[in-house]
Design a protein around this motif. Structure first.
Motif, PDB file in Angstrom:
ATOM      1  N   ASP A  72      -0.885   8.736   1.194  1.00 50.38           N
ATOM      2  CA  ASP A  72      -0.057   9.171   2.323  1.00 50.38           C
ATOM      3  C   ASP A  72      -0.899   9.334   3.592  1.00 50.38           C
ATOM      4  N   GLU A  73      -2.122   9.856   3.422  1.00 49.16           N
ATOM      5  CA  GLU A  73      -3.018  10.039   4.568  1.00 49.16           C
ATOM      6  C   GLU A  73      -3.359   8.695   5.216  1.00 49.16           C
ATOM      7  N   LEU A  74      -3.653   7.692   4.390  1.00 48.23           N
ATOM      8  CA  LEU A  74      -3.990   6.380   4.930  1.00 48.23           C
ATOM      9  C   LEU A  74      -2.783   5.725   5.596  1.00 48.23           C
ATOM     10  N   HIS A  75      -1.604   5.898   5.013  1.00 45.48           N
ATOM     11  CA  HIS A  75      -0.387   5.348   5.625  1.00 45.48           C
ATOM     12  C   HIS A  75      -0.135   5.969   6.996  1.00 45.48           C
ATOM     13  N   GLN A  76      -0.386   7.247   7.117  1.00 43.58           N
ATOM     14  CA  GLN A  76      -0.215   7.918   8.411  1.00 43.58           C
ATOM     15  C   GLN A  76      -1.187   7.375   9.449  1.00 43.58           C
ATOM     16  N   LEU A  77      -2.436   7.122   9.025  1.00 41.51           N
ATOM     17  CA  LEU A  77      -3.443   6.596   9.944  1.00 41.51           C
ATOM     18  C   LEU A  77      -3.094   5.188  10.413  1.00 41.51           C
ATOM     19  N   ALA A  78      -2.469   4.409   9.529  1.00 44.77           N
ATOM     20  CA  ALA A  78      -2.145   3.011   9.863  1.00 44.77           C
ATOM     21  C   ALA A  78      -0.767   2.861  10.495  1.00 44.77           C
ATOM     22  N   GLU A  79      -0.020   3.936  10.549  1.00 44.06           N
ATOM     23  CA  GLU A  79       1.371   3.865  11.005  1.00 44.06           C
ATOM     24  C   GLU A  79       1.479   3.293  12.425  1.00 44.06           C
ATOM     25  N   GLY A  80       2.410   2.375  12.588  1.00 42.54           N
ATOM     26  CA  GLY A  80       2.670   1.797  13.906  1.00 42.54           C
ATOM     27  C   GLY A  80       1.757   0.652  14.277  1.00 42.54           C
ATOM     28  N   ASN A  81       0.830   0.278  13.409  1.00 40.19           N
ATOM     29  CA  ASN A  81      -0.098  -0.817  13.713  1.00 40.19           C
ATOM     30  C   ASN A  81       0.169  -1.974  12.758  1.00 40.19           C
ATOM     31  N   THR A  82       0.754  -3.021  13.267  1.00 44.92           N
ATOM     32  CA  THR A  82       1.118  -4.168  12.424  1.00 44.92           C
ATOM     33  C   THR A  82      -0.097  -4.996  11.998  1.00 44.92           C
ATOM     34  N   SER A  83      -1.259  -4.716  12.583  1.00 42.07           N
ATOM     35  CA  SER A  83      -2.474  -5.450  12.212  1.00 42.07           C
ATOM     36  C   SER A  83      -3.160  -4.847  10.995  1.00 42.07           C
ATOM     37  N   ILE A  84      -2.636  -3.733  10.487  1.00 47.10           N
ATOM     38  CA  ILE A  84      -3.233  -3.081   9.319  1.00 47.10           C
ATOM     39  C   ILE A  84      -2.215  -3.069   8.188  1.00 47.10           C
ATOM     40  N   GLN A  85      -2.550  -3.723   7.086  1.00 45.12           N
ATOM     41  CA  GLN A  85      -1.675  -3.818   5.927  1.00 45.12           C
ATOM     42  C   GLN A  85      -2.293  -3.041   4.763  1.00 45.12           C
ATOM     43  N   LEU A  86      -1.501  -2.140   4.179  1.00 45.35           N
ATOM     44  CA  LEU A  86      -1.971  -1.347   3.046  1.00 45.35           C
ATOM     45  C   LEU A  86      -1.227  -1.759   1.782  1.00 45.35           C
ATOM     46  N   GLU A  87      -1.973  -2.131   0.756  1.00 40.20           N
ATOM     47  CA  GLU A  87      -1.408  -2.458  -0.559  1.00 40.20           C
ATOM     48  C   GLU A  87      -2.050  -1.518  -1.571  1.00 40.20           C
ATOM     49  N   LEU A  88      -1.553  -0.279  -1.595  1.00 39.47           N
ATOM     50  CA  LEU A  88      -2.220   0.786  -2.340  1.00 39.47           C
ATOM     51  C   LEU A  88      -1.668   0.907  -3.765  1.00 39.47           C
ATOM     52  N   GLY A  89      -1.896  -0.103  -4.533  1.00 38.75           N
ATOM     53  CA  GLY A  89      -1.509  -0.120  -5.936  1.00 38.75           C
ATOM     54  C   GLY A  89      -2.497  -0.961  -6.719  1.00 38.75           C
ATOM     55  N   PHE A  90      -2.337  -0.996  -8.022  1.00 39.32           N
ATOM     56  CA  PHE A  90      -3.231  -1.790  -8.861  1.00 39.32           C
ATOM     57  C   PHE A  90      -3.151  -3.261  -8.472  1.00 39.32           C
ATOM     58  N   VAL A  91      -4.289  -3.879  -8.274  1.00 43.95           N
ATOM     59  CA  VAL A  91      -4.353  -5.292  -7.903  1.00 43.95           C
ATOM     60  C   VAL A  91      -4.578  -6.118  -9.159  1.00 43.95           C
ATOM     61  N   GLU A  92      -3.606  -6.924  -9.512  1.00 46.75           N
ATOM     62  CA  GLU A  92      -3.733  -7.770 -10.689  1.00 46.75           C
ATOM     63  C   GLU A  92      -4.812  -8.831 -10.467  1.00 46.75           C
ATOM     64  N   ASP A  93      -5.457  -9.201 -11.550  1.00 50.42           N
ATOM     65  CA  ASP A  93      -6.565 -10.154 -11.469  1.00 50.42           C
ATOM     66  C   ASP A  93      -6.182 -11.441 -10.736  1.00 50.42           C
ATOM     67  N   ARG A  94      -4.981 -11.929 -10.995  1.00 43.98           N
ATOM     68  CA  ARG A  94      -4.570 -13.213 -10.423  1.00 43.98           C
ATOM     69  C   ARG A  94      -4.469 -13.159  -8.902  1.00 43.98           C
ATOM     70  N   ARG A  95      -4.318 -11.948  -8.330  1.00 44.32           N
ATOM     71  CA  ARG A  95      -4.183 -11.819  -6.887  1.00 44.32           C
ATOM     72  C   ARG A  95      -5.512 -11.746  -6.159  1.00 44.32           C
ATOM     73  N   ILE A  96      -6.575 -11.507  -6.895  1.00 41.97           N
ATOM     74  CA  ILE A  96      -7.877 -11.315  -6.255  1.00 41.97           C
ATOM     75  C   ILE A  96      -8.337 -12.564  -5.506  1.00 41.97           C
TER      76      ILE A  96
END
Length: 359
Positions: free
Chosen positions: A216-240
Motif C-alpha cells: 500500500d505504501e508503494l502504491h501511494q508513492l506511485a499514485e498518479g504517475n503513469t510511468s511507474i507500474q507496480l506488479e506486486l505479486g508472485f512473478v511466475e517463471d515464464r514471465r521473467i
C-alpha cells in the motif's frame, strides 16, 4: 557415477524454493553427482534417516520468520536447536553466507546470535564473492575456519529463452526492478527518483511484497504517475524473460549495509541486461567488467539518492546517444557470466568439498 555406487544422503536446505531457481540448479547438480538431497524438515523424520545423514548444508539460515514476535522466537529456537542437533549428531556442517547481515530489521539481534553460533559450528563456509571472505576474516567476525569461494551459478535459459524485445527503438529509458519487494531494497527511493525524470523514464517493479502495508505504501508513492507500474505479486517463471526483455536494464538500489550478493544481478546478466546497482560484493567481483554496469558507492541515504539519480541520468544519456548501447552492455555481461558463472563450476567445487568433508 558407477551404477553400483550408493547415493550419499545429505541435507541441502532449503531443498526447493519456487521463488529462486538458485536452489534447484545446485540441488539437481548435486543429485547428478550422486547425492540424495533432503530438506532440514526431513531431518528427524525417522531415526534411521537421521543416522544416515552425514552432512548438512544451510542457506539463508540466519533469516528468521518475522510474521509476529511469537513466530520469530519460535523460528529462532528451532534453528538454534537444529544447529546443536547437527553438531551433537556428529554431522558435517556447511553454511553459505549470502549477505552481510540479516535483511530483517526486527530480528537483527537474534539473527546475529545465530550467525555467531554458525561461525563456531561450521566445518566450511561457502561464499560467492571475495568481499564476503574479507568480512568473515575481519575483526568483527574473526572467523579462522575454511572458506570456499564458488561463483554464483548463472540462469541462462533457466526461466525460458531470452526475449529480445525492442527497447532500443524508444527514447524512453525502461527500468525494471525484479525480486522480492522488501524495504531494505530501497524501492521508495527508486520510485521517488524516477518520478523526477517524468516521461523520460518508465519504471516497472515486479515481485511479491513482504506485506500488504508495504504494498500500500508503494502504491501511494506511485499514485498518479503513469510511468511507474507496480506488479506486486508472485512473478511466475515464464514471465521473467518477458519482463527482462521489455526493459533496457535492471535498477537494483540495494542497501550496502546488509547486501553482499545478488542473484538478481546474475539473472539480469543471464538474460542480456546490465544493471544499475551499488557496489555490493557481486558487482565488485566483476573486476574490469564493472565498466559494463552503472555502479556507485555511498555512505549516507542522502548520498545514495544523489548517486542513484546520477546513474539513471547516465543511462538515459547513453541510450540517447546510442539506442543500442545499453543492450550491448547486457550482451557483454551475458557472455561474461556464461564463462565465469557456469553452474558446473559451482557444482564441481561443492562435490569436491562434500567428499573431502566426508572422507
Amino acid at each position: 557415477m558407477n551404477a553400483v555406487e550408493k547415493h550419499i544422503p545429505i541435507i541441502f536446505n532449503p531443498s526447493e524454493n519456487r521463488e529462486n531457481q538458485y536452489i534447484s540448479i545446485l540441488v539437481q547438480g548435486m543429485e547428478e553427482k550422486g547425492f540424495e538431497v533432503s530438506s532440514l524438515d526431513d531431518f528427524l523424520s525417522s531415526s534411521s534417516h537421521f543416522q544416515s545423514i552425514r552432512l548438512v548444508h544451510l542457506n539463508w539460515f540466519e533469516n528468521l520468520d518475522e510474521g509476529s514476535n511469537a513466530t520469530m522466537w519460535k523460528s529462532f529456537f528451532r534453528k538454534i536447536s537444529a544447529v546443536l542437533l547437527i553438531k551433537g549428531g556428529g554431522k558435517k556442517l556447511v553454511w553459505t553466507m549470502h549477505n552481510r547481515l540479516s535483511h530483517e530489521k526486527g530480528s537483527g539481534k537474534l539473527s546475529g546470535i545465530l550467525v555467531k553460533l554458525l561461525l563456531k559450528s561450521v566445518d566450511t563456509i561457502v561464499v560467492h564473492c571475495s568481499a564476503t571472505e574479507a568480512i568473515l576474516r575481519g575483526q568483527k567476525l574473526n572467523y579462522s575456519g575454511e572458506i570456499l569461494n564458488i561463483p554464483h551459478p548463472h540462469f541462462i535459459g533457466t526461466y525460458g529463452p531470452e526475449l529480445k524485445g525492442s527497447t532500443g527503438s524508444s527514447e524512453v529509458l525502461k527500468l525494471l526492478f525484479l525480486g522480492a519487494v522488501k524495504p531494505y531494497k530501497n524501492l521508495e527511493l527508486l520510485i521517488r527518483v524516477c518520478r523526477e525524470f517524468g516521461d523520460a523514464v518508465q519504471l516497472t517493479i515486479a515481485g511479491k511484497a513482504s506485506s500488504k502495508d508495504y504494498a500500500d505504501e508503494l502504491h501511494q508513492l506511485a499514485e498518479g504517475n503513469t510511468s511507474i507500474q507496480l506488479e506486486l505479486g508472485f512473478v511466475e517463471d515464464r514471465r521473467i524473460p518477458e519482463l527482462i526483455g521489455a526493459s533496457d536494464l535492471l535498477a537494483l538500489p540495494y542497501d550496502l549495509r546488509s547486501s553482499l550478493n545478488s542473484g538478481t544481478v546474475i539473472l539480469a546478466f543471464s538474460y542480456a541486461r546490465t544493471v544499475i546497482c551499488p557496489k555490493i560484493g557481486t558487482i565488485d567481483e566483476l573486476g574490469e567488467q564493472q565498466g559494463e554496469v552503472f555502479t556507485y558507492s555511498y555512505i549516507s541515504e542522502s548520498e545514495h539518492e544523489v548517486k542513484l539519480r546520477e546513474a539513471i541520468a547516465g543511462a538515459c544519456e547513453e541510450k540517447r546517444q546510442d539506442p543500442a548501447a545499453l543492450l550491448e552492455k547486457g550482451r557483454k555481461m551475458k557472455e561474461y557470466v556464461r564463462r565465469e558463472n557456469d553452474p558446473d563450476i559451482a557444482i564441481e567445487r561443492l562435490d569436491r568439498l562434500y567428499r573431502k568433508l566426508l572422507s
